[in-house]
Design an enzyme around this catalytic site. Structure first.
Site, short mmCIF file in Angstrom:
data_model
loop_
_atom_site.label_atom_id
_atom_site.label_comp_id
_atom_site.label_asym_id
_atom_site.label_seq_id
_atom_site.Cartn_x
_atom_site.Cartn_y
_atom_site.Cartn_z
N LYS A 186 0.84 -1.20 0.00
CA LYS A 186 0.00 0.00 0.00
C LYS A 186 0.87 1.25 0.00
O LYS A 186 2.06 1.23 0.40
CB LYS A 186 -0.95 0.02 1.20
CG LYS A 186 -0.27 0.15 2.57
CD LYS A 186 0.10 1.59 2.98
CE LYS A 186 1.06 1.62 4.14
NZ LYS A 186 1.57 2.97 4.47
N ASP A 207 -2.08 -0.32 9.56
CA ASP A 207 -2.25 -0.68 8.15
C ASP A 207 -2.98 -2.00 7.96
O ASP A 207 -3.50 -2.27 6.87
CB ASP A 207 -0.89 -0.77 7.45
CG ASP A 207 -0.15 0.54 7.39
OD1 ASP A 207 -0.82 1.59 7.27
OD2 ASP A 207 1.09 0.54 7.49
#
Length: 294
Positions: free
Chosen positions: A12, A142
């Site tokens: 990401k 995350d």
């Protein structure tokens, strides 16, 4: 019950990242726009085996290895799932590392999210997305996003409050990985020392994020001033990415990777002297689904 499944644990980037108040627990509240990439580790989980194991190799495997197994996020994710559900008793995790370690691309978190998704895929009585979110939250800010089915999402709190957004059209991404890392704890400490007051929450408007021009208008990272101040070479990398045509050029998380998003691929050689190892990938339009294997 025995079984095996594999999935790409996609990396990401944060297209926007604001760091807000620090809780008494030590965690910081954040506001962020998460985006998955095509780049990912390959993760395979087998159940119905004797004992528990974790093996990792691959081009992004650090020379020092993965460190203590009980601190590895993929291992912790599997152990948390087993403790919460009573299944499985034994598991074997195999990871081919392709995401650079310690660069702000959430490689460890991606592996943890993938393990949670794989176990739920294999479980005869899957617990579903809401329970996976609860299991993912203690593992890091995350992990909830990377355990979800969203390619693009707004995140708040500790990352556990998510609003999935429609994926944007794919764009070329260049990741510049310098020959050093930035410890997340150091980045938070630098940021805290630099601030006179904590910024207030500001709700990002999902409707304005339906196109890349809207995303570019809000793209920022609160860590950049303090990290770039201590590592000016990272600021120079961002400037070179913009000079090569990047619409967005930002520090990834707390660093040290700097990424550029391009409407069209930069010319061959445009990043030859950028100042780090360059990886080419794209923004993801979907989350890769787990696949059962023999």
């Amino acid at each position: 019950m025995s079984g095996a499944a594999s999935v790409t644990a996609q990396a990401k980037v944060n297209l926007a990242l604001r760091v807000l108040a620090r809780e008494r627990s030590g965690y910081h509240q954040i506001e962020t726009l998460f985006a998955r990439l095509d780049l990912g580790d390959e993760v395979r989980v087998r159940t119905g085996v004797a004992g528990r194991s974790l093996d990792a190799a691959g081009p992004a495997m650090p020379a020092a290895g993965l460190g203590p197994i009980d601190r590895n996020l993929a291992w912790r994710a599997a152990a948390a799932y087993a403790e919460a559900t009573g299944w499985p008793r034994g598991f074997a995790i195999e990871i081919e590392k392709r995401i650079p370690v310690g660069g702000g691309l959430a490689g460890g978190s991606a592996d943890a999210g993938a393990v949670l998704r794989l176990l739920d895929h294999l479980n005869p009585s899957p617990v579903g997305a809401e329970r996976l979110l609860a299991l993912a939250t203690p593992l890091g800010a995350d992990v909830p996003f990377l355990a979800s089915e969203a390619a693009l999402a707004l995140g708040w709190g500790r990352g556990e409050r998510l609003l999935a957004l429609p994926a944007l059209p794919p764009r070329e991404v260049r990741l510049v990985v310098p020959p050093f890392g930035v410890a997340t704890a150091d980045a938070y400490a630098w940021l805290a020392a630099s601030r006179e007051r904590t910024p207030e929450a500001r709700l990002l408007e999902g409707a304005s994020l339906a196109h890349w021009s809207g995303v570019a208008a809000i793209a920022s990272n609160d860590f950049e001033p303090v990290v770039f101040g201590r590592h000016p070479e990272l600021s120079a990398i961002a400037a070179r990415l913009r000079a090569a045509g990047a619409r967005i050029a930002l520090l990834s998380g707390s660093g040290s990777t700097v990424f550029g998003i391009f409407d069209v691929a930069p010319a061959a050689g445009a990043l030859a002297e950028v100042g780090g190892h360059v990886l080419a990938t794209r923004t993801a339009t979907r989350v890769v689904a787990p696949v059962r294997s023999g």
